[in-house]
Scaffold this motif. Structure first.
Motif, mmCIF file in Angstrom:
data_model
loop_
_atom_site.group_PDB
_atom_site.id
_atom_site.type_symbol
_atom_site.label_atom_id
_atom_site.label_comp_id
_atom_site.label_asym_id
_atom_site.label_seq_id
_atom_site.Cartn_x
_atom_site.Cartn_y
_atom_site.Cartn_z
ATOM 1 N N ARG A 87 0.856 -1.187 0.000
ATOM 2 C CA ARG A 87 0.000 0.000 0.000
ATOM 3 C C ARG A 87 0.887 1.230 0.000
ATOM 4 O O ARG A 87 1.824 1.334 0.803
ATOM 5 C CB ARG A 87 -0.865 -0.039 1.261
ATOM 6 N N GLU A 146 0.775 5.297 0.298
ATOM 7 C CA GLU A 146 -0.115 6.405 0.667
ATOM 8 C C GLU A 146 0.675 7.694 0.797
ATOM 9 O O GLU A 146 1.895 7.673 0.928
ATOM 10 C CB GLU A 146 -0.761 6.126 2.039
ATOM 11 N N GLY A 195 1.849 10.579 3.031
ATOM 12 C CA GLY A 195 2.012 10.760 4.469
ATOM 13 C C GLY A 195 1.505 12.108 4.927
ATOM 14 O O GLY A 195 1.250 13.000 4.113
ATOM 15 N N LYS A 253 4.237 7.069 2.387
ATOM 16 C CA LYS A 253 4.111 6.020 3.400
ATOM 17 C C LYS A 253 3.917 4.698 2.657
ATOM 18 O O LYS A 253 2.971 4.564 1.862
ATOM 19 C CB LYS A 253 2.891 6.333 4.259
ATOM 20 N N ILE A 312 3.459 0.620 2.960
ATOM 21 C CA ILE A 312 3.132 -0.452 3.906
ATOM 22 C C ILE A 312 3.233 -1.796 3.187
ATOM 23 O O ILE A 312 2.629 -1.987 2.125
ATOM 24 C CB ILE A 312 1.702 -0.265 4.464
ATOM 25 N N LYS A 347 2.433 -5.579 3.930
ATOM 26 C CA LYS A 347 1.723 -6.381 4.936
ATOM 27 C C LYS A 347 1.609 -7.814 4.446
ATOM 28 O O LYS A 347 1.358 -8.038 3.253
ATOM 29 C CB LYS A 347 0.328 -5.763 5.110
ATOM 30 N N HIS A 374 8.862 1.171 10.740
ATOM 31 C CA HIS A 374 8.173 0.651 11.927
ATOM 32 C C HIS A 374 7.685 -0.755 11.615
ATOM 33 O O HIS A 374 7.342 -1.068 10.471
ATOM 34 C CB HIS A 374 6.963 1.523 12.277
ATOM 35 N N GLN A 425 3.557 -6.422 9.466
ATOM 36 C CA GLN A 425 3.340 -5.201 8.687
ATOM 37 C C GLN A 425 4.532 -4.268 8.903
ATOM 38 O O GLN A 425 4.797 -3.820 10.015
ATOM 39 C CB GLN A 425 2.043 -4.512 9.114
ATOM 40 N N THR A 459 6.104 -0.658 7.980
ATOM 41 C CA THR A 459 5.705 0.661 7.454
ATOM 42 C C THR A 459 6.956 1.515 7.293
ATOM 43 O O THR A 459 7.714 1.687 8.248
ATOM 44 C CB THR A 459 4.727 1.356 8.419
ATOM 45 N N VAL A 513 8.354 5.232 6.091
ATOM 46 C CA VAL A 513 7.945 6.608 5.779
ATOM 47 C C VAL A 513 9.170 7.323 5.219
ATOM 48 O O VAL A 513 10.211 7.380 5.870
ATOM 49 C CB VAL A 513 7.437 7.322 7.043
#
Ligand code: ADP
Length: 573
Positions: free
Chosen positions: A326, A328, A330, A341, A343, A345, A396, A406, A408, A410
């Motif tokens: 994903r 996105e 931020g 961002k 992700i 998962k 993270h 997951q 993440t 950034v």
């Protein structure tokens, strides 16, 4: 006045004063002696203090003759008392000290300069003082002019510290540093050459397996071919990580900024991992927020390698379920600076909470090879973290055992204001990777004949793979195994596209590209030239584009990639 100019040192001055004072007051000789002795004792008092000071302390009169020194200087010259030191010229000093004539002269010149200019020389590293017995002594010196009451320079006082040991230590350190750098360079070169030497045949294996996979009909055979491709790709990732780790250790990840399309990155990774995803019957979901600008200014190779490791792990540690990527926008993104961002998962085995820190360390794997469950080097996440740090981002992890993972990431990027030329270049790069894969091999409806491709490649295996792949895409293919042959075969308008290797026996792929562009200059033709390399770096890409190439791709090119490139360029034409 006369007294000050005549007297070279404090003692002479004192004696002279006393004489005149005694004569003036007509005091008895016994009284005069007692005054002299008081002054003598003051003189001795200070001489004793200076005498035991650290370092070498010495002073000269304005005729460059020695006046006094401390005990270290006496010891250095092997003299008994200050009296033996007084009144010596530089030449005499040099002789006693066993200095060479050059060293003596340099010391004298320095002192003369201070006498002339009246300016001090502070913390000067003296030229080495070679001794006749072969020793070389290094001094760090400060020399300051001495003034009389009229501000005339009447001498020079010097403090020198013997830094021979420090100098030797520095020299040894410098030598050790140079040797370590040379060794590290040799190691990096070795790893780079070795990994190149391994990657070239490996890319041949993956390429051939890809060709085979498209020819086979039996499901089991296709499965075998897919396994070869997967294993080969794992090895490729391993070699790339080995190469990167050396760079990370020397903080030289070389994450140079460039304009790039994020979609082209995700597409390239999708192509790379598609066989592995299919093999494990996993679902793959990709969501890219429309608000995310497609063109960014930042490290394409950095984001590519971060995602490659995270998606690779997600697939590796997931046996059923899905992988989701994903992308996105931020928080705090502006029209010029954007925060992306990302992700990754998975629904895999998960990571125990108390191991979240540990897995980012080098060589740490929670499932050792001996279990034979999951392969790996334990380098991937270490590199990912290093790259994220270099790109001023954050990573993270949210995961628990048996609950999937997951990651993440950034990352900040600049949204580029591209010039039309730069935009065009970026557009080519991104569009080539993106065309929807239709079942029609070539969408150009008016194409009557099959495309004619010139393949410039010297490696026999790579030739076979590319030939087989391109002919299966209904292309006609001419092969040139060296620059000379390529030059002979090429005439403007004869070919529709060129695939160009870089390391040919007689000349570089860049130079052949430039040669072709020169020939085309006065014609209406501009053939697409696609460079293929086993290890593409940003510098290499830049150099190829500057020489006139349209694009640079990593070897081996999969059939899907080859098809999309041909499809794009030939549709365009
Ligand atoms: P490698 O994957 O080569 O072993 P990494 O540094 O990428 O090395 O990962 C270190 C370890 O972290 C892995 O061996 C694995 O135990 C754990 N790990 C990483 N990603 C995942 C994931 N998506 N799911 C479960 N475990 C993971």
């Amino acid at each position: 006045m006369e007294l000050y100019t005549e007297a070279g040192n404090l003692k002479n001055l004192t004696q002279l004063l006393l004489k005149k004072y005694n004569a003036f007051l007509e005091v008895s000789s016994s009284d005069a002696i007692s005054i002299e002795s008081i002054i003598n004792s003051i003189d001795k008092y200070y001489e004793d203090i200076i005498g035991c000071m650290a370092g070498n302390i010495y002073w000269f009169d304005k005729h460059c003759r020695t006046v006094g020194c401390n005990k270290n200087v006496l010891a250095m010259f092997g003299l008994q008392s200050v009296e033996n030191f007084k009144g010596l010229s530089f030449e005499e000093l040099g002789k006693i000290g066993g200095w060479t004539l050059e060293a003596t002269q340099s010391f004298k010149n320095d002192t003369l300069e201070i006498l002339q200019t009246g300016k001090p020389k502070l913390n000067i590293e003296e030229p080495p003082i070679p001794h006749e017995d072969g020793r070389v002594i290094y001094f760090l010196s400060s020399r300051v002019p001495l003034f009389n009451y009229k501000n005339d320079v009447i001498g020079v006082v010097g403090v020198s510290i013997d830094i021979t040991e420090r100098h030797q230590a520095e020299k040894a350190l410098k030598k050790a540093k140079l040797e370590a750098e040379a060794a590290s360079y040799a190691k990096t070169e070795f790893i780079s050459n070795m990994s190149h030497d391994i990657k070239t045949p490996l890319s041949g294996i993956i390429g051939l397996a890809d060709v085979l996979m498209h020819r086979l009909e039996q499901k089991e055979d296709i499965d075998f071919a897919e396994n070869i491709i997967n294993a080969g790709q794992q090895l490729m990732v391993f070699f790339d990580n080995c190469l990167e780790i050396g760079k990370a250790e020397t903080s030289n990840l070389n994450l140079a900024n460039e304009y790039f399309s994020l979609k082209s990155v995700t597409q390239e990774l999708y192509d790379l991992f598609l066989p592995a995803i299919k093999k494990k019957s996993l679902e793959f979901y990709l969501f890219q927020d429309d608000k995310v600008p497609d063109y960014l200014l930042g490290s394409r190779s950095g984001i590519y390698r971060i995602l490659m490791n995270l998606i690779g792990n997600a697939i590796k540690f997931t046996d059923t379920g899905s992988i989701t990527l994903r992308i996105e926008l931020g928080e705090k993104s502006t029209s010029k600076n954007t925060i992306i961002k990302i992700i990754v998962k998975d629904t895999g085995i998960g990571i125990p909470v108390d191991k979240h820190q540990l897995i980012f360390e080098r060589f740490i794997r929670l499932t050792p090879s001996s279990n034979n469950l999951y392969s790996g080097s334990g380098l991937g996440l270490y590199l990912v973290q290093k790259m994220v740090e270099s790109m001023h981002g954050e990573i993270h992890l949210s995961s628990a055992e048996g609950k999937g993972s997951q990651f993440t990431v950034v990352l900040p990027f600049v949204v580029p204001l591209l010039t039309s030329q730069e935009y065009k270049q970026s557009e080519i790069t991104s569009l080539v990777s993106l065309p929807a894969f239709s079942d029609n091999i070539f969408r150009a409806k008016d194409r009557k004949t099959s495309p004619c491709i010139l393949l410039v490649e010297d490696n026999i295996l790579a030739q076979k793979i590319a030939y087989s792949m391109l002919t299966s895409l209904q292309c006609r293919v001419d092969i040139a195994d060296c620059g000379q042959k390529a030059k002979e075969l090429f005439t403007p308008g004869k070919y529709d596209l060129i695939f160009m290797d870089l390391g040919l026996p007689d000349m570089s792929g860049q130079n052949i590209t430039r040669y072709f562009r020169e020939i085309e200059k006065d014609t209406s033709h501009s053939i697409p030239i696609i460079v293929l390399s086993a290890h593409t770096t940003i510098d290499l890409k830049k150099s190829c584009i500057e020489h006139g190439a349209n694009e640079v791709h990593n070897k081996p090119l999969s059939k899907i990639q080859a098809k999309s490139i041909i499809d794009y360029y030939l549709t365009k034409s």
